[in-house]
Design an enzyme around this catalytic site. Structure first.
Site, PDB file in Angstrom:
ATOM      1  N   SER A 136       0.412  13.691   3.729  1.00 22.60           N
ATOM      2  CA  SER A 136      -0.182  12.811   2.729  1.00 22.60           C
ATOM      3  C   SER A 136      -1.507  13.423   2.270  1.00 22.60           C
ATOM      4  O   SER A 136      -2.363  13.719   3.092  1.00 22.60           O
ATOM      5  CB  SER A 136      -0.393  11.443   3.374  1.00 22.60           C
ATOM      6  OG  SER A 136      -1.048  10.582   2.486  1.00 22.60           O
ATOM      7  N   LYS A 162       3.024  14.090  -0.297  1.00 22.16           N
ATOM      8  CA  LYS A 162       2.756  12.776  -0.895  1.00 22.16           C
ATOM      9  C   LYS A 162       1.326  12.801  -1.407  1.00 22.16           C
ATOM     10  O   LYS A 162       0.416  13.241  -0.692  1.00 22.16           O
ATOM     11  CB  LYS A 162       2.956  11.705   0.178  1.00 22.16           C
ATOM     12  CG  LYS A 162       2.198  10.409  -0.034  1.00 22.16           C
ATOM     13  CD  LYS A 162       2.713   9.329   0.925  1.00 22.16           C
ATOM     14  CE  LYS A 162       1.601   8.426   1.422  1.00 22.16           C
ATOM     15  NZ  LYS A 162       2.103   7.350   2.295  1.00 22.16           N
ATOM     16  N   LEU A 163       1.156  12.346  -2.639  1.00 18.47           N
ATOM     17  CA  LEU A 163      -0.171  12.331  -3.246  1.00 18.47           C
ATOM     18  C   LEU A 163      -0.633  10.894  -3.424  1.00 18.47           C
ATOM     19  O   LEU A 163       0.082  10.062  -3.994  1.00 18.47           O
ATOM     20  CB  LEU A 163      -0.112  13.039  -4.613  1.00 18.47           C
ATOM     21  CG  LEU A 163      -1.410  13.030  -5.433  1.00 18.47           C
ATOM     22  CD1 LEU A 163      -2.519  13.802  -4.712  1.00 18.47           C
ATOM     23  CD2 LEU A 163      -1.168  13.618  -6.825  1.00 18.47           C
ATOM     24  N   LYS A 164      -1.835  10.609  -2.944  1.00 13.32           N
ATOM     25  CA  LYS A 164      -2.429   9.288  -3.172  1.00 13.32           C
ATOM     26  C   LYS A 164      -2.834   9.182  -4.638  1.00 13.32           C
ATOM     27  O   LYS A 164      -3.397  10.146  -5.191  1.00 13.32           O
ATOM     28  CB  LYS A 164      -3.681   9.133  -2.304  1.00 13.32           C
ATOM     29  CG  LYS A 164      -3.374   9.066  -0.829  1.00 13.32           C
ATOM     30  CD  LYS A 164      -2.692   7.762  -0.513  1.00 13.32           C
ATOM     31  CE  LYS A 164      -2.549   7.566   0.968  1.00 13.32           C
ATOM     32  NZ  LYS A 164      -1.822   6.332   1.282  1.00 13.32           N
ATOM     33  N   ASP A 189       1.713   7.670  -3.838  1.00 12.80           N
ATOM     34  CA  ASP A 189       1.434   6.410  -3.133  1.00 12.80           C
ATOM     35  C   ASP A 189       0.201   5.753  -3.742  1.00 12.80           C
ATOM     36  O   ASP A 189      -0.884   6.341  -3.747  1.00 12.80           O
ATOM     37  CB  ASP A 189       1.190   6.706  -1.650  1.00 12.80           C
ATOM     38  CG  ASP A 189       0.890   5.446  -0.836  1.00 12.80           C
ATOM     39  OD1 ASP A 189       1.039   4.330  -1.380  1.00 12.80           O
ATOM     40  OD2 ASP A 189       0.516   5.585   0.347  1.00 12.80           O
ATOM     41  N   ASN A 191      -0.957   2.531  -2.852  1.00 20.31           N
ATOM     42  CA  ASN A 191      -1.620   1.542  -1.977  1.00 20.31           C
ATOM     43  C   ASN A 191      -2.030   0.277  -2.734  1.00 20.31           C
ATOM     44  O   ASN A 191      -3.163  -0.206  -2.607  1.00 20.31           O
ATOM     45  CB  ASN A 191      -2.841   2.150  -1.276  1.00 20.31           C
ATOM     46  CG  ASN A 191      -2.459   3.088  -0.158  1.00 20.31           C
ATOM     47  OD1 ASN A 191      -2.701   4.285  -0.250  1.00 20.31           O
ATOM     48  ND2 ASN A 191      -1.842   2.573   0.889  1.00 20.31           N
ATOM     49  N   GLU A 214       5.246   4.802  -4.276  1.00 19.49           N
ATOM     50  CA  GLU A 214       5.078   3.861  -3.170  1.00 19.49           C
ATOM     51  C   GLU A 214       4.040   2.791  -3.512  1.00 19.49           C
ATOM     52  O   GLU A 214       2.938   3.103  -3.956  1.00 19.49           O
ATOM     53  CB  GLU A 214       4.619   4.670  -1.945  1.00 19.49           C
ATOM     54  CG  GLU A 214       4.536   3.877  -0.659  1.00 19.49           C
ATOM     55  CD  GLU A 214       4.119   4.760   0.522  1.00 19.49           C
ATOM     56  OE1 GLU A 214       4.040   5.995   0.378  1.00 19.49           O
ATOM     57  OE2 GLU A 214       3.854   4.190   1.599  1.00 19.49           O
ATOM     58  N   ASP A 239       5.659  -0.375   1.071  1.00 17.66           N
ATOM     59  CA  ASP A 239       4.980  -0.177   2.348  1.00 17.66           C
ATOM     60  C   ASP A 239       4.304  -1.504   2.711  1.00 17.66           C
ATOM     61  O   ASP A 239       4.882  -2.340   3.431  1.00 17.66           O
ATOM     62  CB  ASP A 239       3.969   0.977   2.188  1.00 17.66           C
ATOM     63  CG  ASP A 239       3.055   1.184   3.392  1.00 17.66           C
ATOM     64  OD1 ASP A 239       3.235   0.499   4.415  1.00 17.66           O
ATOM     65  OD2 ASP A 239       2.132   2.029   3.323  1.00 17.66           O
ATOM     66  N   LYS A 263       6.493   1.234   9.107  1.00 19.25           N
ATOM     67  CA  LYS A 263       5.342   1.470   9.981  1.00 19.25           C
ATOM     68  C   LYS A 263       5.381   0.382  11.035  1.00 19.25           C
ATOM     69  O   LYS A 263       5.263  -0.802  10.705  1.00 19.25           O
ATOM     70  CB  LYS A 263       4.033   1.312   9.211  1.00 19.25           C
ATOM     71  CG  LYS A 263       3.658   2.462   8.313  1.00 19.25           C
ATOM     72  CD  LYS A 263       2.340   2.141   7.631  1.00 19.25           C
ATOM     73  CE  LYS A 263       1.929   3.243   6.676  1.00 19.25           C
ATOM     74  NZ  LYS A 263       0.953   2.767   5.682  1.00 19.25           N
ATOM     75  N   GLY A 291       2.571   6.648   8.270  1.00 21.33           N
ATOM     76  CA  GLY A 291       1.549   7.051   9.242  1.00 21.33           C
ATOM     77  C   GLY A 291       0.238   6.393   8.896  1.00 21.33           C
ATOM     78  O   GLY A 291      -0.002   6.016   7.752  1.00 21.33           O
TER      79      GLY A 291
HETATM   80  O1  NPG Z   1      -0.462  11.039   7.743  1.00 25.44           O
HETATM   81  O2  NPG Z   1      -0.996   9.366   8.979  1.00 25.44           O
HETATM   82  C1  NPG Z   1      -0.966   9.946   7.903  1.00 25.44           C
HETATM   83  C2  NPG Z   1      -1.547   9.280   6.716  1.00 25.44           C
HETATM   84  C3  NPG Z   1      -0.499   8.822   5.818  1.00 25.44           C
HETATM   85  O3  NPG Z   1      -1.221   8.240   3.677  1.00 25.44           O
HETATM   86  C4  NPG Z   1      -1.069   7.899   4.816  1.00 25.44           C
HETATM   87  N1  NPG Z   1      -1.396   6.705   5.279  1.00 25.44           N
HETATM   88  O4  NPG Z   1      -1.286   4.115   2.962  1.00 25.44           O
HETATM   89  O5  NPG Z   1       0.195   4.993   4.205  1.00 25.44           O
HETATM   90  C5  NPG Z   1      -0.970   4.867   3.865  1.00 25.44           C
HETATM   91  C6  NPG Z   1      -2.034   5.732   4.490  1.00 25.44           C
HETATM   92  C7  NPG Z   1      -3.030   5.023   5.341  1.00 25.44           C
HETATM   93  C8  NPG Z   1      -3.921   5.756   6.049  1.00 25.44           C
HETATM   94  C9  NPG Z   1      -3.063   3.686   5.467  1.00 25.44           C
HETATM   95  C10 NPG Z   1      -4.869   5.152   6.852  1.00 25.44           C
HETATM   96  C11 NPG Z   1      -4.009   3.087   6.269  1.00 25.44           C
HETATM   97  C12 NPG Z   1      -4.920   3.808   6.964  1.00 25.44           C
END
Ligand code: NPG
Length: 369
Positions: A136, A162-164, A189, A191, A214, A239, A263, A291
């Site tokens: 990510s 995966k790109l935020k 993603d 969020n 996502e 998610d 998750k 993750g």
């Molecule tokens: O590789 O663990 C990893 C990070 C993956 O992008 C990732 N996690 O929104 O899924 C998510 C994000 C996240 C990270 C969410 C930290 C919450 C806390």
């Protein structure tokens, strides 16, 4: 088994580089570790996926600590003999707080499986000895920097990027990645950073041949996601919205998603995560393992979960080095874009005592009276 003590530990580990999402930037991993010990001395470890603030969901570290201490530990101590499968009933009086419940469940499951000599992957029904890994990538202000980061991860062997994204950092950076790396497995993603109106712009992602987009909309907006799914060719993956197997069933029935990120922390534990997996397999919906920047403790359990047959897409199960120069366990190392599933009983790993002490900032031990 009878739980005799529950120890809470606040950890602070430096991240190798900051991780920026639509809900904030983390430079340090701060989380709560749970250690249980049974009346006959079996030990189990669990990890809370909460962060220092309620940015990803309502839960956060200090809240998780208090909920475990004041509301989850007492009924667990009072229950006497119990197994992880009893926790739904034992903790039934506590509404919500899935991340707190999941951390405690992981520790109890680990202690129980260790005592019985059963590895978590076997208990869950895993079918693979190694799992495909994605990575990510946080939001970057500069596209050249972003392309360099992606390239580095591809050289490391990651099988999916995966790109935020967030409004203002979405179609442009995603297009730049796709133009530079034509053949990679690639997804984005959000969020929950979009409104229904702003999300219309995401239709421009359709030409980029993404695996999925996502969680574009807020978690409660299943109908909004269903509407968006009809407007986009890119599959929608949920998610934050998927807080239980029941909600997963409803989201799929409504057409709000065609792929699910699983998750365990978000859904209250590994048992509920397995139920979501089973439901998705039954409905023909691909799942992948999310993750939350876990230490080696949570990562071990995630990799076991990702070995189940329905996990057909690479997960956010990256190598320890993606986050930490030093982890509290032996590091998970990427080999040919995969991580090996731990084979020892329980979650299969334990903290290295010296590392654990170094990264611990606070401890509280709760005892059965
Ligand atoms: O590789 O663990 C990893 C990070 C993956 O992008 C990732 N996690 O929104 O899924 C998510 C994000 C996240 C990270 C969410 C930290 C919450 C806390």
């Amino acid at each position: 088994m009878r739980v005799a003590s529950i120890e809470l530990r606040m950890l602070g580990l430096p991240l190798v580089r900051p991780f920026r999402t639509s809900f904030g930037t983390e430079t340090e991993k701060v989380c709560v570790l749970v250690r249980v010990e049974t009346a006959v001395g079996a030990v189990g470890w669990g990890e809370g996926v909460t962060g220092p603030d309620p940015g990803f969901s309502e839960e956060w570290n200090e809240g998780l600590w208090l909920v475990v201490r004041d509301f989850l530990a007492p009924p667990v101590f009072a229950a006497g003999d119990l197994a992880a499968e009893d926790l739904d009933r034992v903790l039934g009086g506590v509404r919500g707080h899935p991340m707190a419940k999941a951390a405690l469940e992981m520790a109890i499951l680990d202690a129980d499986l260790r005592a019985r000599g059963i590895p978590l992957h076997q208990y869950l029904g895993g079918v693979r000895s190694e799992v495909d890994c994605g990575v990510s990538v946080g939001i970057h202000d500069d596209v050249a920097d972003l392309l360099q980061t992606v390239e580095r991860h591809l050289v490391e062997g990651y099988r999916r990027i995966k790109l935020k994204i967030e409004p203002g950092h979405d179609v442009g950076p995603a297009r730049a990645v796709r133009e530079r790396f034509a053949d990679i497995l690639f997804q984005v993603d959000a969020n929950a950073a979009y409104t229904v109106e702003k999300a219309q712009r995401l239709a421009e992602l359709d030409e980029l041949d993404l695996l999925l987009v996502e969680q574009p909309l807020p978690e409660e907006d299943l109908l909004g996601h269903a509407e968006l799914a009809r407007a986009l060719r890119t599959p929608i993956c949920l998610d934050e919205s998927i807080v239980s197997a029941r909600v997963a069933e409803q989201a799929i029935a409504l057409g709000a998603c065609s792929i699910v990120n699983v998750k365990a922390g978000r859904v209250g534990g590994y048992l509920e995560a397995r139920r979501i997996h089973d439901l998705c397999v039954e409905r023909g919906v691909p799942v992948w393992c999310g993750g939350m920047l876990e230490t080696g403790i949570g990562r071990a359990a995630n990799v076991a979960l990702a070995s189940l047959p329905g996990f057909t897409l690479p997960g956010d199960t990256s190598a320890s080095a993606r986050y930490y120069a030093e982890d509290i366990t032996a590091p998970f190392v990427l080999e040919d874009g995969r991580l090996s599933v731990p084979t020892e009983p329980g979650i299969g790993v334990a903290p290295i005592p010296e590392h654990l002490e170094r990264f611990t900032t606070r401890v509280e031990k709760l005892l059965l009276d």
